[in-house]
Design an enzyme around this catalytic site. Structure first.
Site, PDB file in Angstrom:
ATOM      1  CE1 TYR A   1      -4.469  -2.059   4.751  1.00 33.47           C
ATOM      2  CE2 TYR A   1      -3.642   0.122   4.182  1.00 33.47           C
ATOM      3  CZ  TYR A   1      -4.099  -1.129   3.799  1.00 33.47           C
ATOM      4  OH  TYR A   1      -4.157  -1.445   2.466  1.00 33.47           O
TER       5      TYR A   1
ATOM      6  CB  SER B   1      -0.889  -0.008   1.252  1.00 29.31           C
ATOM      7  OG  SER B   1      -1.477   1.255   1.470  1.00 29.31           O
TER       8      SER B   1
END
Length: 321
Positions: free
Chosen positions: A154, A129
């Site tokens: 995350y 990501s």
């Protein structure tokens, strides 16, 4: 050729499966998903229902955290390529429920990677990501930038995935490719994503919360461009002595969130009701992908404009609702 796609009922996972099934009838595509209720399960069932129309698709309802079950599945199927897209998504939710991210994004990731190593898959491709860059301001962000300061759990789990993959490429000579996705959007998107929420709320005359007063900048990347490059990478693992590679997958064209909102309003033909909010913990202010590496090596060129992508989504949303 047998290909596994984890997270096949998820947003990107579904689109990858669909593209694989449409492009090559020689591929046997297997999908794993635990169908958790992080968002509307009906949307996930709709995706699986679409995929099951293809004779060369096989779905397994499995939780990647359960290593013994994953082990049995891998031993039975002997996959050639693994595309690992299953993960607990959402930056803000990771602040509320960090344990879910450790389970799915660390333990689950390790289980899939380790089983891939055991059966010696030809290529292990996984989702990282843009969040790994934190608040790095050296725009556009290239893959050599420091990623040691993630702003959320995350982001920390995605950074961990990259580090663990490198170790497996180094120790076991397992070809691994990590893809740092930049704000992927498109049809059948998740209800927790900004485009879905903004379109839904505008059509239903509800207020939308807009953080950082609309000043966020995002490198919006259409899911069609993402799936095309994943397909292109299938048979292109790194040939280096340590077969590890990382690529940014973005549009290299960041837009302010308020610009994104104005485009939605223009396409719908209606003003959005907005409640402006301050910057939230864990949020990155700006993302901007340097896509030179993937362009030079594999000819990646994002094709779909943001206007076209939003219009497609609005049409899909209206039909579904």
């Amino acid at each position: 050729m047998k290909i596994l796609v984890t997270g096949c009922a998820g947003f990107i996972g579904y689109h990858v499966c669909l593209k694989l099934l449409q492009n090559n009838k020689k591929y046997q595509v297997c999908g794993i998903d635990n169908m958790n209720n992080y968002y509307d399960v009906k949307l996930k069932f709709d995706r699986i229902k679409n995929l099951k129309k293809y004779n060369n698709f096989k779905y397994y309802k499995l939780d990647i955290v359960k290593k013994n079950l994953i082990n049995k599945n891998f031993l039975f199927n002997k996959y050639n390529i693994v595309i690992h897209l299953a993960a607990q998504a959402g930056v803000r939710y990771s602040i509320e429920k960090p344990e879910k991210y450790i389970d799915a994004n660390i333990v689950g990731f390790f289980n899939i990677l380790d089983e891939s190593r055991k059966i010696r898959v030809d290529h292990f491709i996984y989702a990282s990501s843009s969040s790994v860059y934190g608040n790095n301001k050296n725009f556009p962000l290239n893959e050599n930038e420091n990623t040691d300061k993630p702003l959320s759990m995350y982001a920390a789990t995605k950074k961990s995935n990259e580090v663990i993959s490198y170790s497996y490429s180094n120790i076991f000579n397992l070809p691994t490719t990590g893809l740092r996705f930049f704000t992927v959007y498109g049809t059948l998107g998740r209800p927790d994503m900004s485009l879905y929420k903004f379109v839904n709320n505008t059509l239903k005359n509800k207020f939308s919360e807009v953080y950082n007063y609309g000043n966020h900048e995002r490198d919006f990347t259409h899911v069609d461009d993402v799936t095309k490059i994943i397909i292109k990478l299938l048979h292109r693992p790194s040939k280096k002595s340590i077969p590890y590679q990382i690529f940014n997958i973005g549009s290299n064209s960041p837009k302010k969130l308020i610009h994104f909102i104005r485009l939605i309003e223009k396409i719908i033909g209606k003003r959005m009701k907005i409640k402006f909010k301050k910057l939230q913990d864990g949020d990155v202010k700006k993302t901007h992908a340097d896509i030179t590496r993937i362009q030079k090596k594999y000819g990646y060129e994002p094709k779909k404009s943001i206007n076209e992508g939003i219009a497609e989504f609005v049409n899909w949303f209206k039909k579904r609702n």
